[in-house]
Design a protein around this motif. Structure first.
Motif, PDB file in Angstrom:
ATOM      1  N   SER A 182       0.835  -1.209   0.000  1.00 17.84           N
ATOM      2  CA  SER A 182       0.000   0.000   0.000  1.00 17.84           C
ATOM      3  C   SER A 182       0.865   1.252   0.000  1.00 17.84           C
ATOM      4  O   SER A 182       0.539   2.254  -0.642  1.00 17.84           O
ATOM      5  CB  SER A 182      -0.946  -0.007   1.206  1.00 17.84           C
ATOM      6  N   ARG A 183       1.992   1.216   0.713  1.00 18.62           N
ATOM      7  CA  ARG A 183       2.908   2.362   0.720  1.00 18.62           C
ATOM      8  C   ARG A 183       3.486   2.587  -0.668  1.00 18.62           C
ATOM      9  O   ARG A 183       3.611   3.726  -1.132  1.00 18.62           O
ATOM     10  CB  ARG A 183       4.033   2.126   1.716  1.00 18.62           C
ATOM     11  N   LEU A 184       3.845   1.498  -1.350  1.00 18.77           N
ATOM     12  CA  LEU A 184       4.343   1.627  -2.717  1.00 18.77           C
ATOM     13  C   LEU A 184       3.312   2.311  -3.612  1.00 18.77           C
ATOM     14  O   LEU A 184       3.620   3.248  -4.356  1.00 18.77           O
ATOM     15  CB  LEU A 184       4.666   0.243  -3.291  1.00 18.77           C
ATOM     16  N   ILE A 185       2.072   1.835  -3.532  1.00 15.31           N
ATOM     17  CA  ILE A 185       1.011   2.358  -4.392  1.00 15.31           C
ATOM     18  C   ILE A 185       0.783   3.842  -4.141  1.00 15.31           C
ATOM     19  O   ILE A 185       0.726   4.653  -5.078  1.00 15.31           O
ATOM     20  CB  ILE A 185      -0.298   1.568  -4.170  1.00 15.31           C
ATOM     21  N   GLU A 186       0.678   4.216  -2.880  1.00 11.75           N
ATOM     22  CA  GLU A 186       0.361   5.603  -2.559  1.00 11.75           C
ATOM     23  C   GLU A 186       1.538   6.530  -2.824  1.00 11.75           C
ATOM     24  O   GLU A 186       1.348   7.698  -3.171  1.00 11.75           O
ATOM     25  CB  GLU A 186      -0.114   5.716  -1.111  1.00 11.75           C
ATOM     26  N   THR A 187       2.757   6.026  -2.681  1.00 19.12           N
ATOM     27  CA  THR A 187       3.921   6.848  -3.017  1.00 19.12           C
ATOM     28  C   THR A 187       3.945   7.146  -4.509  1.00 19.12           C
ATOM     29  O   THR A 187       4.198   8.281  -4.934  1.00 19.12           O
ATOM     30  CB  THR A 187       5.223   6.139  -2.597  1.00 19.12           C
ATOM     31  N   VAL A 188       3.660   6.125  -5.326  1.00 18.03           N
ATOM     32  CA  VAL A 188       3.611   6.343  -6.780  1.00 18.03           C
ATOM     33  C   VAL A 188       2.501   7.323  -7.132  1.00 18.03           C
ATOM     34  O   VAL A 188       2.689   8.259  -7.920  1.00 18.03           O
ATOM     35  CB  VAL A 188       3.404   5.005  -7.518  1.00 18.03           C
ATOM     36  N   ARG A 189       1.316   7.125  -6.543  1.00 17.96           N
ATOM     37  CA  ARG A 189       0.183   8.002  -6.868  1.00 17.96           C
ATOM     38  C   ARG A 189       0.474   9.457  -6.480  1.00 17.96           C
ATOM     39  O   ARG A 189       0.041  10.385  -7.170  1.00 17.96           O
ATOM     40  CB  ARG A 189      -1.083   7.516  -6.162  1.00 17.96           C
ATOM     41  N   SER A 190       1.185   9.645  -5.395  1.00 16.64           N
ATOM     42  CA  SER A 190       1.513  11.002  -4.961  1.00 16.64           C
ATOM     43  C   SER A 190       2.601  11.621  -5.830  1.00 16.64           C
ATOM     44  O   SER A 190       2.483  12.760  -6.291  1.00 16.64           O
ATOM     45  CB  SER A 190       1.951  10.970  -3.497  1.00 16.64           C
ATOM     46  N   PHE A 191       3.656  10.871  -6.099  1.00 17.47           N
ATOM     47  CA  PHE A 191       4.824  11.408  -6.803  1.00 17.47           C
ATOM     48  C   PHE A 191       4.546  11.578  -8.299  1.00 17.47           C
ATOM     49  O   PHE A 191       5.031  12.525  -8.924  1.00 17.47           O
ATOM     50  CB  PHE A 191       6.020  10.476  -6.594  1.00 17.47           C
ATOM     51  N   ALA A 192       3.780  10.666  -8.878  1.00 19.29           N
ATOM     52  CA  ALA A 192       3.512  10.694 -10.329  1.00 19.29           C
ATOM     53  C   ALA A 192       2.055  11.031 -10.616  1.00 19.29           C
ATOM     54  O   ALA A 192       1.491  10.588 -11.605  1.00 19.29           O
ATOM     55  CB  ALA A 192       3.884   9.342 -10.951  1.00 19.29           C
ATOM     56  N   GLU A 193       1.465  11.850  -9.748  1.00 18.14           N
ATOM     57  CA  GLU A 193       0.030  12.142  -9.874  1.00 18.14           C
ATOM     58  C   GLU A 193      -0.321  12.728 -11.240  1.00 18.14           C
ATOM     59  O   GLU A 193      -1.263  12.293 -11.899  1.00 18.14           O
ATOM     60  CB  GLU A 193      -0.402  13.105  -8.771  1.00 18.14           C
ATOM     61  N   HIS A 194       0.418  13.723 -11.677  1.00 15.49           N
ATOM     62  CA  HIS A 194       0.098  14.392 -12.941  1.00 15.49           C
ATOM     63  C   HIS A 194       0.251  13.437 -14.119  1.00 15.49           C
ATOM     64  O   HIS A 194      -0.647  13.330 -14.974  1.00 15.49           O
ATOM     65  CB  HIS A 194       1.011  15.606 -13.126  1.00 15.49           C
ATOM     66  N   GLU A 195       1.385  12.737 -14.175  1.00 14.40           N
ATOM     67  CA  GLU A 195       1.636  11.835 -15.306  1.00 14.40           C
ATOM     68  C   GLU A 195       0.617  10.705 -15.357  1.00 14.40           C
ATOM     69  O   GLU A 195       0.157  10.315 -16.439  1.00 14.40           O
ATOM     70  CB  GLU A 195       3.050  11.265 -15.207  1.00 14.40           C
ATOM     71  N   LEU A 196       0.245  10.195 -14.183  1.00 10.93           N
ATOM     72  CA  LEU A 196      -0.741   9.115 -14.133  1.00 10.93           C
ATOM     73  C   LEU A 196      -2.113   9.605 -14.595  1.00 10.93           C
ATOM     74  O   LEU A 196      -2.812   8.925 -15.355  1.00 10.93           O
ATOM     75  CB  LEU A 196      -0.829   8.560 -12.710  1.00 10.93           C
ATOM     76  N   ARG A 197      -2.503  10.799 -14.147  1.00 13.15           N
ATOM     77  CA  ARG A 197      -3.803  11.337 -14.554  1.00 13.15           C
ATOM     78  C   ARG A 197      -3.855  11.546 -16.065  1.00 13.15           C
ATOM     79  O   ARG A 197      -4.860  11.237 -16.723  1.00 13.15           O
ATOM     80  CB  ARG A 197      -4.085  12.651 -13.824  1.00 13.15           C
ATOM     81  N   GLU A 198      -2.776  12.059 -16.639  1.00  8.23           N
ATOM     82  CA  GLU A 198      -2.759  12.298 -18.079  1.00  8.23           C
ATOM     83  C   GLU A 198      -2.813  10.981 -18.857  1.00  8.23           C
ATOM     84  O   GLU A 198      -3.489  10.889 -19.889  1.00  8.23           O
ATOM     85  CB  GLU A 198      -1.493  13.080 -18.456  1.00  8.23           C
ATOM     86  N   LEU A 199      -2.113   9.965 -18.372  1.00  2.00           N
ATOM     87  CA  LEU A 199      -2.184   8.665 -19.038  1.00  2.00           C
ATOM     88  C   LEU A 199      -3.580   8.073 -18.917  1.00  2.00           C
ATOM     89  O   LEU A 199      -4.105   7.471 -19.859  1.00  2.00           O
ATOM     90  CB  LEU A 199      -1.147   7.704 -18.445  1.00  2.00           C
TER      91      LEU A 199
END
Length: 513
Positions: A111-128
């Motif tokens: 869960s820490r891995l998932i939330e760290t990625v979502r926080s750090f790469a929020e913009h790139e993930l949303r655009e994808l």
């Protein structure tokens, strides 16, 4: 239309296969970045962690090829079979396993891995995500079409870590130090994936946040007059109203009509349920004309019945026998409501009671079907109490403290679901759970809905039914307390349809002005 659908499917499949070819390189980059981070942090680690990190750095070179292979295989399996778990569900009927603190420790790290990625790469993930929505033609953003979500990579990294011939504690330490490196790599991966989609002609869908809780039900005055007077014909105002009262009733009919329009257009509402709920509009009008506060109270039995109906239907897989049976039951209840000449709060309260009675029958059936698992768990609990030992973690003090004190900076994104980190408060929620209750639970790298079926006499072993299917999940009480303490266990919320509709109406009214 069939040709367009086929082309869309082919384009999405081509995107998936192209991305899968790059996954081994992603795994290599993650391991390289993690090793660099481990080396850099080595001198600042406490003694027991430093020894474990040194063991990791020594063991990995020989296993690197296998780790990359397992990482890539896991991503392929998850992307090509998102449902997964079918064989696991069958296996769970053959042999019950009791989820303990060791597996909870793995879930905390995932869960820490998932939330760290979502926080750090929020913009790139949303655009994808918007490009992935456009790729399949979903402009309503009714679901997540990106097959390469952070949880896919987080679970794959855990699969790769388990290749290491080291204790579980060492594997968990690897995940802990891989959180930031994984986020850095995926930030670049998501940006590159989006660029390739746009270069191929896929234009991103306009981003809109999906409707959620937190909005007031109050509607702005004058925001809902679009000439919907015809809706009042199904439920004319009571005879004898003077002109001003008739005008007020007309305005209420217009307001309710627009509210229903928005509610029935909700992309998260099951399509099979929309027609049934639409039939409630005349009865709803009769209620709000007699109970002026009904439009202001989202907890009114009228709205609660609609929320519960949508919630229950949404928990069944589309096309499943359980969903079909529930829809038939709801159809009968709605028929009974619409035949009432003067429906009121009590009418809808009775319908809610009928849903609760049906839930009780379903629970009794599930408990009966799980009788073998319950018997096995009862015996297992007795054996545990006879030979209770401390759970081995492999790294002594590293894991003992780690489970109860997860760094808050890495769990900020879980704040909406997280309970306070205070032990007694976390335990209080678990204490209140009783058979029949539904919870939202992070288990084996996934969020699932689970219904509590049984608690052992000693209170240590708990049996849950996963979703609405036949598979079960057995969990120790201490594991549940720890999951709750870090926000990985909570109540399963019932979404308010009318609140979401009111939010949409206010947004549209603001756009018009």
């Amino acid at each position: 239309m069939a040709t367009d659908a086929s082309a869309t499917t082919a384009a999405r499949q081509q995107f998936i296969e192209d991305e899968l070819l790059r996954v081994p390189l992603v795994a290599d980059q993650v391991l390289d970045t993690t090793w660099a981070a481990l080396h850099a942090a080595l001198h600042a680690l406490p003694g027991h962690e430093r020894s474990a990190a040194e063991a990791l750095l020594q063991a990995v070179p020989a296993q690197r090829g296998r780790m990359v292979e397992r990482f890539a295989a896991s991503v392929r399996e998850q992307v090509r079979d998102p449902a997964g778990g079918a064989s696991a569900a069958v296996a769970s009927r053959l042999a019950i396993a009791l989820l303990d603190e060791q597996e909870v420790a793995a879930d905390v790290e995932i869960s820490r891995l998932i939330e760290t990625v979502r926080s750090f790469a929020e913009h790139e993930l949303r655009e994808l995500d918007t490009c992935a929505d456009a790729l399949v033609g979903d402009r309503d953003l009714s679901r997540d079409h990106n097959p390469f979500r952070p949880e896919v990579y987080a679970r794959a990294l855990w699969q790769g870590a388990q290749v290491l011939p080291l204790a579980r504690g060492h594997q968990l330490l690897l995940l802990r130090h891989a959180a930031r490196p994984l986020a850095q790599v995926l930030r670049q991966v998501y940006a590159s994936s989006r660029s390739r989609l746009e270069a191929s002609g896929v234009l991103p869908a306009p981003h809109r946040p999906r409707i959620g809780a937190g909005a007031s039900l109050s509607l702005p005055p004058g925001a809902n007059h679009r000439g919907q007077a015809a809706r009042g014909d199904d439920a004319p105002p009571p005879a004898g109203l003077d002109r001003s009262a008739a005008g007020a009733a007309h305005a209420v009919a217009e307001l309710l009509g627009e509210l229903f329009d928005c509610l029935l257009a909700d992309p998260l509402l099951a399509r099979e349920l929309r027609e049934a709920l639409a039939r409630l509009q005349p009865a709803a009008l009769r209620v709000v004309l007699r109970e002026e506060l009904a439009l202001e109270d989202e907890a009114h039995p009228l709205w609660r019945f609609m929320d519960e109906a949508a919630h229950r239907v949404g928990m069944h897989a589309a096309g499943s026998p359980g969903r079909a049976a529930l829809l038939c039951h709801l159809d009968r209840l709605i028929d009974a409501i619409t035949r009432q000449p003067r429906p009121d709060a009590a009418t809808f309260r009775a319908a809610l009671g009928a849903l609760a009675d049906d839930d009780l029958r379903q629970l009794e059936h599930r408990v009966h079907e799980a009788a073998d698992d319950i018997a096995a768990l009862h015996m297992m609990e007795e054996q545990l109490h006879e030979t209770e030992l401390a759970v081995p973690t492999g790294l002594g003090p590293l894991d003992i403290g780690q489970l109860d004190t997860v760094p808050a900076s890495l769990l900020d994104a879980l704040a909406a679901q997280a309970a306070p980190g205070d032990g007694p408060i976390a335990q209080a929620f678990v204490d209140r759970c009783s058979p029949g209750d539904w919870v939202h639970l992070f288990c084996r790298g996934r969020w699932i809905s689970a219904q509590l079926l049984w608690q052992s006499p000693r209170g240590d072993a708990w049996l849950f039914g996963r979703d609405q299917g036949p598979s079960t999940l057995a969990v120790r009480r201490r594991a549940l307390d720890r999951l709750r303490a870090v926000g990985l266990l909570g109540p399963l919320p019932v979404r308010s349809l009318v609140r979401a509709a009111a939010t949409r109406l206010m947004r549209d009214a603001g756009a018009r002005h």
